[in-house]
Design a protein around this motif. Structure first.
Motif: not given
Length: 141
Positions: A24-30, A51-67
């Motif tokens: 997903e991140a690679s597609a957006q970069v392209r 890699i930075a964008a993919a790591a963000r998505g990996y760490q928070n795939p659900g898009g949670l605002k607060m835990e």
């Protein structure tokens, strides 16, 4: 990406999520840059941004605002809630690397900071504005 996340990615489900986020991140970069297919030919900023964008998505795939936990409450920055979407700053960097961002520049036509000698004002009558005499010949007052 495992180094960026700070933990090994070994489970099959984690590997699948990491792969999806990298794609997903690679597609957006392209999309914002050029169709770089090979990471070896892509600029370093394109690779690190993906890699930075993919790591963000990996760490928070659900898009949670607060835990919330027993004694801990975490509030995640808005960029981390977007998944693997690129931030505005990352988009600008990718566009600059691909030279796809339009640039408007101006060229100065005069130099208002040029040196003006005190003698240039010696001939000026009292009360006359200085700018009238910056480029003029000395006047016989």
């Amino acid at each position: 990406m495992a180094a960026r996340v700070g933990e090994p990615i070994t489970e099959a489900s984690d590997i699948a999520l990491a792969t999806e986020m990298l794609e997903e991140a690679s597609a957006q970069v392209r999309l914002y840059g050029l169709p770089w297919v090979d990471p070896l030919t892509a600029p370093a900023i394109a690779v690190t941004t993906a890699i930075a964008a993919a790591a963000r998505g990996y760490q928070n795939p659900g898009g949670l605002k607060m835990e919330r936990g027993d004694a801990v409450t975490l509030d995640v920055d808005i960029d981390y809630r977007k998944g693997a979407a690129l931030t505005a700053g990352e988009i600008r960097m990718i566009q600059m690397a691909a030279n796809t961002r339009s640039r408007i520049t101006s060229v100065p036509l005069s130099n208002p900071d040029r040196f003006v000698a005190t003698s240039d004002y010696a001939h000026r009558p009292v009360g006359h504005p200085e700018y009238l005499y910056l480029d003029a010949e000395p006047r016989p007052w």
